[in-house]
Design a protein around this motif. Structure first.
Motif, short mmCIF file in Angstrom:
data_model
loop_
_atom_site.label_atom_id
_atom_site.label_comp_id
_atom_site.label_asym_id
_atom_site.label_seq_id
_atom_site.Cartn_x
_atom_site.Cartn_y
_atom_site.Cartn_z
N ALA A 53 102.99 -4.72 8.10
CA ALA A 53 102.23 -3.81 8.97
C ALA A 53 102.49 -4.14 10.44
N GLN A 54 102.21 -3.18 11.30
CA GLN A 54 102.43 -3.35 12.74
C GLN A 54 101.61 -4.52 13.28
N VAL A 55 102.25 -5.34 14.11
CA VAL A 55 101.57 -6.47 14.75
C VAL A 55 100.84 -5.96 15.99
N LEU A 56 99.53 -6.17 16.01
CA LEU A 56 98.71 -5.74 17.14
C LEU A 56 98.54 -6.83 18.19
N ASP A 57 98.55 -8.08 17.73
CA ASP A 57 98.24 -9.19 18.63
C ASP A 57 98.64 -10.50 17.96
N SER A 58 98.64 -11.57 18.70
CA SER A 58 98.80 -12.92 18.13
C SER A 58 97.77 -13.82 18.79
N LEU A 59 97.24 -14.75 18.01
CA LEU A 59 96.15 -15.59 18.50
C LEU A 59 96.53 -17.06 18.45
N PRO A 60 96.02 -17.84 19.40
CA PRO A 60 96.32 -19.28 19.41
C PRO A 60 95.44 -20.04 18.43
N ALA A 61 95.85 -21.25 18.10
CA ALA A 61 95.01 -22.12 17.28
C ALA A 61 93.71 -22.39 18.03
N ASN A 62 92.63 -22.48 17.29
CA ASN A 62 91.28 -22.74 17.79
C ASN A 62 90.59 -21.48 18.32
N GLN A 63 91.25 -20.33 18.26
CA GLN A 63 90.61 -19.07 18.63
C GLN A 63 89.56 -18.72 17.58
N GLU A 64 88.36 -18.42 18.02
CA GLU A 64 87.31 -18.03 17.08
C GLU A 64 87.43 -16.56 16.73
N VAL A 65 87.28 -16.25 15.45
CA VAL A 65 87.25 -14.86 14.98
C VAL A 65 86.00 -14.69 14.14
N PHE A 66 85.63 -13.44 13.89
CA PHE A 66 84.46 -13.14 13.08
C PHE A 66 84.92 -12.36 11.85
N ILE A 67 84.61 -12.89 10.67
CA ILE A 67 85.04 -12.26 9.42
C ILE A 67 84.19 -11.02 9.16
N LEU A 68 84.82 -9.86 9.19
CA LEU A 68 84.12 -8.61 8.91
C LEU A 68 84.17 -8.25 7.42
N LYS A 69 85.36 -8.45 6.82
CA LYS A 69 85.51 -8.06 5.42
C LYS A 69 86.68 -8.80 4.78
N LYS A 70 86.47 -9.24 3.54
CA LYS A 70 87.57 -9.81 2.76
C LYS A 70 88.23 -8.68 1.98
N GLU A 71 89.51 -8.47 2.22
CA GLU A 71 90.24 -7.41 1.52
C GLU A 71 90.68 -7.89 0.14
N GLU A 72 90.88 -6.94 -0.77
CA GLU A 72 91.32 -7.29 -2.12
C GLU A 72 92.79 -7.72 -2.15
N ARG A 73 93.57 -7.25 -1.20
CA ARG A 73 95.00 -7.55 -1.19
C ARG A 73 95.23 -9.05 -0.96
N VAL A 74 96.12 -9.63 -1.77
CA VAL A 74 96.41 -11.06 -1.72
C VAL A 74 97.90 -11.26 -1.42
N LEU A 75 98.20 -12.25 -0.60
CA LEU A 75 99.59 -12.58 -0.28
C LEU A 75 99.85 -14.05 -0.61
N LYS A 76 100.99 -14.31 -1.28
CA LYS A 76 101.39 -15.69 -1.59
C LYS A 76 102.63 -16.04 -0.79
N LEU A 77 102.53 -17.12 -0.02
CA LEU A 77 103.67 -17.66 0.73
C LEU A 77 103.85 -19.11 0.32
#
Length: 282
Positions: A53-77
Motif C-alpha cells: 500500500a502507499q506509504v503515507l509517512d515514516s516514524l522514528p523509534a520512540n514515537q508514540e502512537v495510539f492504537i485505534l483498531k487491530k486489523e484481521e490482516r496478518v503479515l509474516k516476515l
C-alpha cells in the motif's frame, strides 16, 4: 457425478487455504484504544493494511502512537508474524492516521531515570543449527534501545528463538541486585505455549548511559518427562556472592523405565563495576 466432483474440488481448495492460514505471534497482540510506541526506526505508515500500500509517512523509534483498531490482516516476515494496526499519532503540529505493521511496534517499553527503554523484535537471521551443522535455522533477534527522545543512547541485541517462542513476553525493571555501579536491571523474557518450546530470559545491566547484556538464559520442558532450567544467583539472592553472579543449570530426563537422570552445572561470573568475566577454575 459432476456435481460431486465440483463439491470435492471446492472442499480441497478450502482445506489447502485453511492449511496456509497464518496466526500472529502473541507478543504482537496490542490492545485497542491504548498508547503504544514505535520500535523500528523509519517504520512506514501506509494508506491501507497491506505491504504494497502507499506509504503515507515514516516514524522514528520512540514515537508514540495510539492504537485505534487491530486489523484481521496478518503479515509474516521471517519468523515474525503480526497483525496490521490502524493508528493515530501527533507529528509536530499535525495529527495523522494510517496503518502500521505490528512487528514494527515495541513489545514492551519502560521509562526510568529520564530515559526510555524500548524492547522489540529487530529482524530474523539464518544461522547454522548447533545440533545439525550442515543445516540452517531461522532465529529472531530482539533488541533493547536506551532512548532520549528520538536519539538512541545505547542498544543491545540478543536471540529469542523462532516464532514458536513468541507466544508471551514480558519486560520489567528490577533492582541493581547489589552489583557495583549498576543503577538497575532490565529483564526481557519470551516463551511459547506448547511443551518442548524454549523460553528465553535476557538480563541487561544499566550503568550510566551504557547497556550490558548478560549471557542469555534458556529453559524448556516437556510435561514431566524432561526439563532444562537456567538461572542466575545475584548478590542479593540467597547464596549470592558480592560483585558476582552465579549461573546455575539443572536438567532432568526420564529413561524408558521412567527413571530420572539429573544433571547440574554452575559457573561464576565476576563483576568489576564496568564489565563481567568468567571466573577461571583450577
Amino acid at each position: 457425478m459432476k456435481t460431486f466432483f465440483t463439491a470435492l474440488l471446492l472442499l480441497t481448495v478450502q482445506f489447502l487455504f485453511a492449511q496456509e492460514e497464518v496466526y500472529a505471534d502473541g507478543i504482537f497482540n496490542f490492545e485497542e484504544n491504548k498508547p503504544q510506541k514505535i520500535f523500528t526506526a523509519g517504520a512506514r505508515i501506509r494508506q491501507s493494511p497491506e505491504v504494497n500500500a502507499q506509504v503515507l509517512d515514516s516514524l522514528p523509534a520512540n514515537q508514540e502512537v495510539f492504537i485505534l483498531k487491530k486489523e484481521e490482516r496478518v503479515l509474516k516476515l521471517g519468523e515474525r508474524t503480526a497483525n496490521w494496526y490502524r493508528v493515530s499519532y501527533q507529528k509536530g503540529d499535525r495529527a495523522s492516521e494510517g496503518y502500521v505493521w505490528g512487528g514494527n511496534l515495541c513489545t514492551g517499553y519502560r521509562n526510568k531515570n529520564g530515559y526510555d527503554f524500548l524492547l522489540g523484535l529487530a529482524k530474523t537471521i539464518t544461522k547454522k543449527d548447533p545440533q545439525f551443522p550442515t543445516e540452517t535455522i531461522q532465529q529472531n533477534m530482539a533488541a533493547v534501545k536506551m532512548m532520549e527522545g528520538p536519539a538512541v543512547i545505547d542498544e543491545v541485541s540478543f536471540e529469542t528463538g523462532s516464532g514458536e517462542s513468541l507466544s508471551y513476553g514480558t519486560f520489567t525493571v528490577e533492582s541493581n541486585h547489589k552489583l557495583k555501579n549498576v543503577e538497575f536491571t532490565l529483564k526481557a523474557a519470551v516463551s511459547g505455549e506448547a511443551c518442548g518450546i524454549p523460553g528465553y530470559d535476557q538480563y541487561i545491566l544499566v550503568t550510566g548511559k551504557k547497556l550490558i547484556a548478560l549471557p542469555q538464559l534458556m529453559s524448556v520442558g516437556d510435561a514431566d518427562v524432561y526439563y532444562h532450567h537456567e538461572e542466575f544467583i545475584f548478590p542479593n539472592d540467597k547464596g549470592g556472592v558480592t560483585n558476582a553472579f552465579i549461573y546455575k543449570m539443572e536438567e532432568m530426563e526420564k529413561d524408558e523405565k521412567d527413571r530420572e537422570k539429573r544433571k547440574k552445572a554452575s559457573k561464576t561470573y565476576l563483576w568489576d563495576g564496568t564489565a563481567y568475566r568468567l571466573k577461571q577454575t583450577r
